[in-house]
Design an enzyme around this catalytic site. Structure first.
Site, PDB file in Angstrom:
ATOM      1  N   ARG A 172      -4.496   9.826   4.695  1.00 48.59           N
ATOM      2  CA  ARG A 172      -5.790   9.256   4.255  1.00 48.59           C
ATOM      3  C   ARG A 172      -6.833  10.358   4.037  1.00 48.59           C
ATOM      4  NH1 ARG A 172      -2.616   5.604   4.000  1.00 48.59           N
ATOM      5  NH2 ARG A 172      -2.968   3.420   4.563  1.00 48.59           N
ATOM      6  N   SER A 245      -7.642  -1.962   5.445  1.00 47.03           N
ATOM      7  CA  SER A 245      -7.862  -1.409   6.795  1.00 47.03           C
ATOM      8  C   SER A 245      -9.260  -0.809   6.854  1.00 47.03           C
ATOM      9  CB  SER A 245      -6.870  -0.278   7.083  1.00 47.03           C
ATOM     10  OG  SER A 245      -5.549  -0.734   6.996  1.00 47.03           O
ATOM     11  N   GLU A 342     -12.152   4.073   7.413  1.00 51.96           N
ATOM     12  CA  GLU A 342     -11.404   4.556   6.247  1.00 51.96           C
ATOM     13  C   GLU A 342     -12.266   4.494   4.977  1.00 51.96           C
ATOM     14  OE1 GLU A 342      -7.168   3.259   5.354  1.00 51.96           O
ATOM     15  OE2 GLU A 342      -8.215   2.571   3.561  1.00 51.96           O
TER      16      GLU A 342
HETATM   17  P1  FAD Z   1     -13.294   2.889  -4.786  1.00 56.20           P
HETATM   18  O1  FAD Z   1     -13.372   1.974  -3.621  1.00 56.20           O
HETATM   19  O2  FAD Z   1     -14.111   2.560  -5.960  1.00 56.20           O
HETATM   20  O3  FAD Z   1     -13.631   4.367  -4.308  1.00 56.20           O
HETATM   21  C1  FAD Z   1     -13.044   4.889  -3.137  1.00 56.20           C
HETATM   22  C2  FAD Z   1     -13.437   6.374  -3.022  1.00 56.20           C
HETATM   23  O4  FAD Z   1     -12.891   7.098  -4.104  1.00 56.20           O
HETATM   24  C3  FAD Z   1     -14.951   6.597  -3.101  1.00 56.20           C
HETATM   25  O5  FAD Z   1     -15.246   7.720  -2.312  1.00 56.20           O
HETATM   26  C4  FAD Z   1     -15.183   6.920  -4.573  1.00 56.20           C
HETATM   27  O6  FAD Z   1     -16.335   7.688  -4.793  1.00 56.20           O
HETATM   28  C5  FAD Z   1     -13.925   7.713  -4.879  1.00 56.20           C
HETATM   29  N1  FAD Z   1     -13.504   7.619  -6.272  1.00 56.20           N
HETATM   30  C6  FAD Z   1     -13.082   6.517  -6.939  1.00 56.20           C
HETATM   31  N2  FAD Z   1     -12.714   6.843  -8.195  1.00 56.20           N
HETATM   32  C7  FAD Z   1     -12.919   8.169  -8.310  1.00 56.20           C
HETATM   33  C8  FAD Z   1     -12.725   9.105  -9.379  1.00 56.20           C
HETATM   34  N3  FAD Z   1     -12.262   8.730 -10.578  1.00 56.20           N
HETATM   35  N4  FAD Z   1     -13.068  10.400  -9.164  1.00 56.20           N
HETATM   36  C9  FAD Z   1     -13.563  10.803  -7.971  1.00 56.20           C
HETATM   37  N5  FAD Z   1     -13.745   9.969  -6.927  1.00 56.20           N
HETATM   38  C10 FAD Z   1     -13.419   8.669  -7.101  1.00 56.20           C
HETATM   39  N6  FAD Z   1      -5.325   1.903   0.769  1.00 56.20           N
HETATM   40  C11 FAD Z   1      -4.180   2.515   1.113  1.00 56.20           C
HETATM   41  O7  FAD Z   1      -4.099   3.752   1.135  1.00 56.20           O
HETATM   42  N7  FAD Z   1      -3.069   1.792   1.454  1.00 56.20           N
HETATM   43  C12 FAD Z   1      -3.055   0.453   1.466  1.00 56.20           C
HETATM   44  O8  FAD Z   1      -2.032  -0.165   1.779  1.00 56.20           O
HETATM   45  C13 FAD Z   1      -4.257  -0.228   1.097  1.00 56.20           C
HETATM   46  N8  FAD Z   1      -4.317  -1.581   1.114  1.00 56.20           N
HETATM   47  C14 FAD Z   1      -5.479  -2.216   0.797  1.00 56.20           C
HETATM   48  C15 FAD Z   1      -5.495  -3.619   0.805  1.00 56.20           C
HETATM   49  C16 FAD Z   1      -6.650  -4.301   0.470  1.00 56.20           C
HETATM   50  C17 FAD Z   1      -6.644  -5.812   0.486  1.00 56.20           C
HETATM   51  C18 FAD Z   1      -7.816  -3.578   0.093  1.00 56.20           C
HETATM   52  C19 FAD Z   1      -9.055  -4.312  -0.305  1.00 56.20           C
HETATM   53  C20 FAD Z   1      -7.813  -2.179   0.095  1.00 56.20           C
HETATM   54  C21 FAD Z   1      -6.633  -1.481   0.438  1.00 56.20           C
HETATM   55  N9  FAD Z   1      -6.570  -0.088   0.453  1.00 56.20           N
HETATM   56  C22 FAD Z   1      -5.402   0.552   0.763  1.00 56.20           C
HETATM   57  C23 FAD Z   1      -7.771   0.725   0.131  1.00 56.20           C
HETATM   58  C24 FAD Z   1      -7.990   0.926  -1.382  1.00 56.20           C
HETATM   59  O9  FAD Z   1      -7.277  -0.020  -2.134  1.00 56.20           O
HETATM   60  C25 FAD Z   1      -7.577   2.323  -1.862  1.00 56.20           C
HETATM   61  O10 FAD Z   1      -8.282   3.313  -1.129  1.00 56.20           O
HETATM   62  C26 FAD Z   1      -7.839   2.521  -3.344  1.00 56.20           C
HETATM   63  O11 FAD Z   1      -7.302   3.753  -3.758  1.00 56.20           O
HETATM   64  C27 FAD Z   1      -9.330   2.477  -3.698  1.00 56.20           C
HETATM   65  O12 FAD Z   1      -9.421   2.420  -5.105  1.00 56.20           O
HETATM   66  P2  FAD Z   1     -10.788   2.010  -5.826  1.00 56.20           P
HETATM   67  O13 FAD Z   1     -10.607   2.268  -7.278  1.00 56.20           O
HETATM   68  O14 FAD Z   1     -11.157   0.635  -5.443  1.00 56.20           O
HETATM   69  O15 FAD Z   1     -11.773   3.079  -5.207  1.00 56.20           O
HETATM   70  N1  EPU Z   2      -0.967  -4.863  15.023  1.00 59.43           N
HETATM   71  C1  EPU Z   2      -1.642  -5.472  16.052  1.00 59.43           C
HETATM   72  N2  EPU Z   2      -2.562  -6.444  15.731  1.00 59.43           N
HETATM   73  C2  EPU Z   2      -2.814  -6.801  14.451  1.00 59.43           C
HETATM   74  C3  EPU Z   2      -2.112  -6.176  13.402  1.00 59.43           C
HETATM   75  C4  EPU Z   2      -1.184  -5.188  13.712  1.00 59.43           C
HETATM   76  O1  EPU Z   2      -1.456  -5.161  17.212  1.00 59.43           O
HETATM   77  O2  EPU Z   2      -3.664  -7.673  14.239  1.00 59.43           O
HETATM   78  C5  EPU Z   2      -0.004  -3.804  15.344  1.00 59.43           C
HETATM   79  C6  EPU Z   2       1.422  -4.226  15.025  1.00 59.43           C
HETATM   80  O3  EPU Z   2       2.080  -4.399  16.257  1.00 59.43           O
HETATM   81  C7  EPU Z   2       2.027  -3.091  14.270  1.00 59.43           C
HETATM   82  C8  EPU Z   2       0.915  -2.072  14.119  1.00 59.43           C
HETATM   83  O4  EPU Z   2      -0.286  -2.679  14.547  1.00 59.43           O
HETATM   84  O5  EPU Z   2       3.026  -2.469  15.010  1.00 59.43           O
HETATM   85  C9  EPU Z   2       0.796  -1.580  12.695  1.00 59.43           C
HETATM   86  O6  EPU Z   2       0.466  -2.677  11.838  1.00 59.43           O
HETATM   87  P1  EPU Z   2       0.783  -2.652  10.262  1.00 59.43           P
HETATM   88  O7  EPU Z   2       2.244  -2.429  10.049  1.00 59.43           O
HETATM   89  O8  EPU Z   2       0.135  -3.834   9.659  1.00 59.43           O
HETATM   90  O9  EPU Z   2       0.119  -1.322   9.759  1.00 59.43           O
HETATM   91  P2  EPU Z   2      -1.359  -0.782   9.930  1.00 59.43           P
HETATM   92  O10 EPU Z   2      -1.284   0.477  10.730  1.00 59.43           O
HETATM   93  O11 EPU Z   2      -2.267  -1.818  10.435  1.00 59.43           O
HETATM   94  C10 EPU Z   2      -1.188   0.702   7.798  1.00 59.43           C
HETATM   95  C11 EPU Z   2      -2.149   1.113   6.738  1.00 59.43           C
HETATM   96  C12 EPU Z   2      -2.215   0.062   5.646  1.00 59.43           C
HETATM   97  C13 EPU Z   2      -0.814  -0.069   5.040  1.00 59.43           C
HETATM   98  C14 EPU Z   2       0.149  -0.490   6.146  1.00 59.43           C
HETATM   99  C15 EPU Z   2       1.579  -0.541   5.653  1.00 59.43           C
HETATM  100  C16 EPU Z   2      -3.837   2.506   7.767  1.00 59.43           C
HETATM  101  C17 EPU Z   2      -5.237   2.607   8.268  1.00 59.43           C
HETATM  102  N3  EPU Z   2      -3.473   1.313   7.305  1.00 59.43           N
HETATM  103  O12 EPU Z   2      -1.726  -0.461   8.404  1.00 59.43           O
HETATM  104  O13 EPU Z   2      -3.103   0.506   4.642  1.00 59.43           O
HETATM  105  O14 EPU Z   2      -0.806  -1.035   4.023  1.00 59.43           O
HETATM  106  O15 EPU Z   2       0.099   0.476   7.225  1.00 59.43           O
HETATM  107  O16 EPU Z   2       2.051   0.751   5.485  1.00 59.43           O
HETATM  108  O17 EPU Z   2      -3.114   3.504   7.776  1.00 59.43           O
HETATM  109  C18 EPU Z   2      -5.396   0.464   3.996  1.00 59.43           C
HETATM  110  O18 EPU Z   2      -5.369   1.693   4.112  1.00 59.43           O
HETATM  111  O19 EPU Z   2      -6.416  -0.160   3.604  1.00 59.43           O
HETATM  112  C19 EPU Z   2      -4.197  -0.299   4.314  1.00 59.43           C
HETATM  113  C20 EPU Z   2      -4.132  -1.635   4.254  1.00 59.43           C
END
Ligand code: FAD
Ligand code: EPU
Length: 350
Positions: A172, A245, A342
């Site tokens: 991240r 997250s 995050e």
């Molecule tokens: P924004 O939210 O618009 O911007 C995020 C950051 O990037 C800001 O600092 C912004 O200034 C910068 N930025 C954006 N575009 C540019 C650009 N072109 N040039 C320079 N800087 C830029 N993230 C994960 O890593 N793994 C996950 O599994 C994951 N699951 C998610 C699930 C949900 C339901 C949601 C809502 C979010 C999740 N995220 C996850 C977080 C998010 O989707 C990612 O971080 C994604 O890359 C953000 O994209 P965005 O275009 O919305 O960026």
């Molecule tokens: N858990 C709990 N309580 C909850 C949910 C989860 O105790 O309410 C525990 C579970 O036991 C599990 C552990 O947390 O063992 C991890 O949960 P999960 O597999 O859902 O993964 P996470 O660590 O919560 C991360 C990323 C997600 C990504 C998933 C899958 C971060 C901060 N988050 O979540 O990314 O999708 O793994 O790889 O690293 C995001 O960055 O926005 C995001 C959604």
């Protein structure tokens, strides 16, 4: 209505950002510049307001918390093309503009028989944001596939390209997070493969494929399994505002993780970046403190996942930030572990 429009960009003054952040919080930018052609960036950054003032680059707004109105200009890149720039039959280089929706790119690559991004299916947001926090899910990070990041460098006011090493990717994290005012990412190149070496060892992926009746999965089937898990676990921002997250999983010294497990046998602990560190589960720590499903006004914690802060309707960014601070303080008090947000916090600070 734009206040100015050319063939390359359009400007809206006092622009509403409510639909431009997935928390759905109300905010306004003094000026929004939507750029369709990145050739316009050197000219735009010649104007004092962009050259000297704060500029927030906004993609899909799925990883920002607008705790207050952003100061200065909000810049959105809207170019949408995806192209194969090299293809030797085994591996290919795909270039996608910053404005392309991330999941659309994943589907495009799978449709062209290219593997590498399937575990990152259904992550919201844009291609341009993917390198910023080195998006990751289900055992894969985007750095595993990035070939080059093309960007406008605000310090030199020129277009440049960064190698993966220059991007300094980590969990991240990247150079873009450490120097948030320097680069505007304009396009990303990915090195992808036609071989089907899929990665299904992350908890739950193999079980999901088994439930789908698949034992030798193709990349597109791994993507489908990941989508199914994600739809079950994570609240949909179209239904309830959230940014995924809210906290990163904390990385702590090995001894601290050992002490946690000695006191709480069920605490999940994962490998860190090296042998001396371990990654703890922020979700578990928050869950143990009793926050899951908590709600105060319209700010709350998802009932389905303790790591996801939600906006039930009219929560302000400041209310969500205040809730996040209380959650982090309670985790620190109970476990002695510092958890950090995050999403980028705009108009406020952690
Ligand atoms: P924004 O939210 O618009 O911007 C995020 C950051 O990037 C800001 O600092 C912004 O200034 C910068 N930025 C954006 N575009 C540019 C650009 N072109 N040039 C320079 N800087 C830029 N993230 C994960 O890593 N793994 C996950 O599994 C994951 N699951 C998610 C699930 C949900 C339901 C949601 C809502 C979010 C999740 N995220 C996850 C977080 C998010 O989707 C990612 O971080 C994604 O890359 C953000 O994209 P965005 O275009 O919305 O960026
Ligand atoms: N858990 C709990 N309580 C909850 C949910 C989860 O105790 O309410 C525990 C579970 O036991 C599990 C552990 O947390 O063992 C991890 O949960 P999960 O597999 O859902 O993964 P996470 O660590 O919560 C991360 C990323 C997600 C990504 C998933 C899958 C971060 C901060 N988050 O979540 O990314 O999708 O793994 O790889 O690293 C995001 O960055 O926005 C995001 C959604």
């Amino acid at each position: 209505m734009p206040d100015f429009a050319s063939s390359q960009y359009r400007i809206v003054e006092n622009a509403k950002l409510d639909a431009r952040n997935t928390f759905g919080v109300a905010a306004r930018a003094p000026m929004l510049v939507e750029v369709a052609h990145t050739d316009a960036l050197p000219e735009l950054f010649g104007y004092a307001m962009l050259r000297e003032g704060p500029v927030l680059v906004l993609g899909g707004g799925s990883n920002v918390l607008l705790a207050g109105d952003p100061q200065g200009v909000v810049l959105a890149l809207t170019a949408q093309s995806i192209a194969l720039v090299e293809d030797d039959g085994d591996t290919a280089i795909v270039r996608a503009d910053a404005g392309v929706e991330w999941h659309a790119l994943v589907l495009w690559t799978l449709g062209h028989g290219l593997a590498g991004l399937e575990n990152l299916a259904l992550i919201p947001g844009t291609v341009g944001a993917a390198p910023i926090q080195n998006i990751g899910a289900y055992g894969v990070e985007v750095r595993d596939s990035i070939h080059a990041v093309h960007a406008f460098d605000r310090t030199t006011r020129t277009m440049t390209s960064l190698t993966p090493a220059q991007c300094a990717f980590a969990y991240r994290d990247s150079v873009f997070k450490h120097d948030p005012d320097r680069y505007v990412v304009t396009a990303v190149e990915f090195r992808l493969s036609r071989a089907t070496r899929v990665r299904i060892d992350y908890a739950g992926v193999g079980d999901e494929l088994a439930a789908m009746g698949i034992d030798t999965p193709r990349a597109s089937q791994v993507a489908e399994a990941v989508c199914r898990i994600r739809r079950r676990k994570l609240p949909d921002p179209a239904v309830i505002g959230n940014a995924g997250s809210f906290f990163k999983n904390p990385i702590v010294p090995y001894a601290q993780a050992e002490a946690l497990v000695a006191a709480h046998a069920h605490a999940p602990v994962f490998r860190g970046a090296d042998d001396d560190t371990r990654k703890l589960s922020a979700a578990w720590l928050i869950d143990q403190c009793g926050w899951k499903g908590f709600r105060e006004g319209d700010a709350g914690v998802a009932p389905s996942h303790a790591l996801v802060l939600v906006n039930h309707g009219r929560a302000t960014g400041a209310e969500l930030l205040s809730l996040a601070r209380r959650i982090a303080a309670s985790v620190h008090e109970r476990f002695g572990v510092a958890i950090e947000p995050e999403p980028r916090i705009v108009g406020g600070s952690w």
